[in-house]
Scaffold this motif. Structure first.
Motif, short mmCIF file in Angstrom:
data_model
loop_
_atom_site.label_atom_id
_atom_site.label_comp_id
_atom_site.label_asym_id
_atom_site.label_seq_id
_atom_site.Cartn_x
_atom_site.Cartn_y
_atom_site.Cartn_z
N ILE A 245 -33.19 78.73 -62.50
CA ILE A 245 -34.01 78.16 -60.92
C ILE A 245 -32.50 78.78 -60.03
O ILE A 245 -32.00 79.05 -60.62
CB ILE A 245 -33.64 76.48 -60.69
CG1 ILE A 245 -32.26 75.63 -61.36
CG2 ILE A 245 -34.77 75.96 -61.95
CD1 ILE A 245 -32.03 74.13 -60.96
N GLY A 246 -32.67 79.19 -58.80
CA GLY A 246 -31.67 79.42 -57.75
C GLY A 246 -32.01 78.21 -56.33
O GLY A 246 -33.02 77.46 -56.36
N LEU A 247 -30.83 77.73 -55.75
CA LEU A 247 -30.73 77.19 -54.80
C LEU A 247 -30.99 77.90 -53.75
O LEU A 247 -29.68 78.84 -53.05
CB LEU A 247 -29.85 76.66 -54.86
CG LEU A 247 -29.41 74.90 -53.10
CD1 LEU A 247 -30.81 74.21 -53.42
CD2 LEU A 247 -28.14 73.71 -53.80
N ILE A 248 -31.22 77.97 -51.96
CA ILE A 248 -31.11 78.68 -50.48
C ILE A 248 -31.28 76.61 -50.04
O ILE A 248 -31.96 76.38 -49.98
CB ILE A 248 -32.25 80.19 -50.98
CG1 ILE A 248 -32.00 81.06 -51.56
CG2 ILE A 248 -32.20 79.86 -49.05
CD1 ILE A 248 -33.22 81.31 -51.32
N LEU A 249 -29.86 77.66 -48.96
CA LEU A 249 -29.77 76.20 -48.30
C LEU A 249 -29.38 76.97 -46.98
O LEU A 249 -28.44 78.18 -46.17
CB LEU A 249 -28.50 76.11 -48.63
CG LEU A 249 -28.30 74.98 -50.50
CD1 LEU A 249 -26.42 74.61 -50.40
CD2 LEU A 249 -28.81 73.97 -49.65
N ASP A 250 -30.58 76.19 -46.27
CA ASP A 250 -29.89 76.81 -44.48
C ASP A 250 -29.06 75.61 -43.81
O ASP A 250 -29.91 74.71 -43.65
CB ASP A 250 -31.50 76.90 -44.02
CG ASP A 250 -31.53 76.83 -42.66
OD1 ASP A 250 -31.09 78.21 -42.16
OD2 ASP A 250 -32.58 76.75 -42.01
N THR A 251 -27.67 76.10 -42.86
CA THR A 251 -27.33 75.03 -43.17
C THR A 251 -27.47 74.62 -41.25
O THR A 251 -28.60 75.02 -40.81
CB THR A 251 -25.85 75.56 -42.61
OG1 THR A 251 -25.88 77.10 -41.98
CG2 THR A 251 -25.27 76.24 -43.33
N ASN A 252 -26.85 73.39 -40.66
CA ASN A 252 -27.24 72.70 -39.45
C ASN A 252 -25.90 73.02 -38.96
O ASN A 252 -24.82 73.17 -39.47
CB ASN A 252 -28.02 71.41 -39.39
CG ASN A 252 -29.51 71.87 -39.84
OD1 ASN A 252 -29.95 72.42 -38.54
ND2 ASN A 252 -30.06 70.97 -40.56
N SER A 253 -26.09 72.53 -37.87
CA SER A 253 -24.35 72.63 -36.76
C SER A 253 -23.51 71.67 -37.42
O SER A 253 -22.53 72.08 -37.30
CB SER A 253 -24.07 72.34 -35.75
OG SER A 253 -25.41 70.81 -34.96
N ASP A 254 -23.51 70.78 -38.17
CA ASP A 254 -22.90 69.90 -38.72
C ASP A 254 -22.60 69.95 -40.57
O ASP A 254 -21.72 69.17 -40.96
CB ASP A 254 -23.76 68.00 -38.42
CG ASP A 254 -24.83 68.01 -39.83
OD1 ASP A 254 -25.59 68.84 -39.56
OD2 ASP A 254 -24.89 66.71 -40.00
N THR A 255 -23.22 70.80 -40.81
CA THR A 255 -22.72 71.55 -41.86
C THR A 255 -21.35 71.75 -41.99
O THR A 255 -21.31 72.89 -41.53
CB THR A 255 -24.17 72.52 -42.38
OG1 THR A 255 -25.29 71.76 -42.60
CG2 THR A 255 -24.28 72.92 -44.13
N ASP A 256 -20.25 71.57 -43.06
CA ASP A 256 -19.72 72.01 -43.36
C ASP A 256 -19.64 72.81 -44.66
O ASP A 256 -20.59 72.60 -45.43
CB ASP A 256 -18.43 71.87 -42.94
CG ASP A 256 -17.92 70.41 -43.88
OD1 ASP A 256 -18.64 69.88 -44.96
OD2 ASP A 256 -17.99 68.81 -43.45
N GLU A 257 -18.54 73.45 -45.39
CA GLU A 257 -17.45 73.93 -46.75
C GLU A 257 -18.30 72.99 -47.50
O GLU A 257 -18.82 73.45 -49.04
CB GLU A 257 -16.72 74.28 -46.93
CG GLU A 257 -16.89 75.89 -47.46
CD GLU A 257 -15.30 76.97 -47.14
OE1 GLU A 257 -15.03 76.40 -47.77
OE2 GLU A 257 -15.75 77.43 -45.77
#
Lengths: 222, 184
Positions: free
Chosen positions: B131-143
């Protein structure tokens, strides 16, 4: 004090989470004018009403079982509905109870980190996180096996009423070690050889006339 | 390889995400992979009710509710690789994707075994996809959100009898995903 419990178990009123929180609530309301209101997040049609409950709450506990190493889908569904309330200045305090069928607390540590960040994000003062493994059997175990656990949750409730947060000492006692000790692992391996560790599942499988089908792999095409 | 993409984006008009996945599918196909996308928001997948019919019967290995989680489980277990793709909403993947993960539980067996000294469920199938993970950040997303989410998927992979091959963001080129998959 006014407490609102959001029960995030997919089993709702039949849940182990409910049993643990009932013992907590008994302690929380004892000898005080404290009140407890419970919302069951498996009633997903009530989400809007639950968001209003959240906004009007004084103290909140979000309690749920570990599902695939995280919060159940219904809990994330509720969290997303809270988006408009995030960062509100008057937001209630929030504490978390995370229980799992797996005996070790290590499984729940990761979602606990998420929850603590979420408290910050929502602008809710965090009142502690209780983690407890090995909860799955509590509805079939004899009273002597659950007495200590239920007593601890009762005492957590008493402490919460007094201090407005979970007692760290009791939290520590509920999670004595991150993983099973060498001795317990050895014991588990031996028990596994005898088939005794599967006893509960086998009993249920037989009740449902499904024991012969227990290794079924209905989707295999390879 | 046979690759399945689980598109966990709940919003139809999130165009950047849509474009990214389209580009990814084209890229993977050009690498001679067979790619199928399950658009989860268009599938009828009920929330898990914790009834455990999938573990103790009457229907071991499948959800007792006849929703599209059956299609999900079939596509998942017959893939060589599965990509979990989602926007980051309040610091974690979407409720839509989480609901879907809960419905993969029939692919495991209720019996417990020790893995890395911890209790985990036994296999029901001989093999499980990477499995692999792809994330699409939003303005409130941090590290920290990315780290916490990735760590939870490492744990999820351990329970699903596999490894998390990568955790990547949609603001990185799709070639990163292609490279990661082609290294397997």
């Amino acid at each position: 004090m006014r407490l609102t419990v959001f029960n995030g178990s997919p089993r709702g009123k039949q849940s182990n989470t409910k049993i643990l929180m009932e013992h907590f609530s008994r302690g929380f309301t004892e000898n005080t004018g404290n009140t407890v209101e419970v919302a069951y997040l498996n009633q997903t049609g009530e989400t809007e009403r639950y968001v209003e409950l959240f906004k009007k709450a004084e103290h909140i506990i979000l309690a749920f079982p570990l599902y695939t190493d995280a919060m159940p889908g219904i809990v994330k569904h509720f969290i997303e509905a809270l988006t408009p309330a995030a960062g509100g200045k008057e937001n209630p305090s929030i504490g978390f109870v995370i229980q799992s069928g797996f005996p070790e607390p290590i499984h729940s540590r990761f979602v606990a980190r998420y929850m603590e960040k979420l408290a910050k994000r929502l602008g809710c003062p965090h009142t502690g996180t209780v983690i407890r493994g090995g909860v799955e059997g509590i509805q079939v175990q004899p009273p002597w096996m659950t007495r200590k656990l239920f007593r601890s949750f009762y005492r957590l409730g008493v402490g919460y009423a007094a201090a407005g947060r979970f007692n760290e000492e009791i939290i520590r006692k509920l999670t004595p070690r991150e993983r099973m000790s060498f001795g317990r692992r050895l014991f588990f391996r031996l028990l596994n050889l005898t088939g005794l560790t599967n006893m509960f599942w086998n009993m249920k499988l037989k009740e449902n006339n499904a024991f012969e089908k227990r290794f079924a792999h209905p989707f295999k095409e390879f | 390889m046979k690759i399945t993409i689980l598109d966990g984006n709940p919003e139809k008009d999130r165009t950047g995400f849509y474009r990214y996945l389209n580009e990814l599918v084209t890229g993977l196909q050009s690498d001679k992979h067979q790619v199928k996308t399950l658009t989860l928001r268009d599938m009828e997948i009920k929330f898990c009710t914790g009834c455990w019919s999938c573990w103790w019967g009457p229907t071991p290995g499948e959800c007792v509710f006849k929703d599209e989680s059956h299609t999900l489980c079939r596509e998942y277990i017959n893939s060589d690789f599965v990509i979990f793709a989602s926007p980051v909403i309040l610091g974690f993947t979407s409720a839509l994707l989480k609901k879907t993960q809960d419905k993969l539980i029939p692919l495991l067996h209720p019996y417990i075994e020790l893995v890395q000294g911890e209790c985990h469920h036994k296999k029901r199938y001989d093999r499980y996809p990477g499995i692999g993970l792809i994330l699409d950040t939003n303005s409130d997303t941090d590290e920290e959100d990315i780290t916490v989410t990735t760590d939870m998927f490492h744990r999820f992979a351990l329970n699903l009898k596999t490894e998390l091959a990568f955790s990547l963001l949609t603001d990185q080129p799709v070639a990163e995903v292609q490279d990661a998959i082609n290294r397997i």
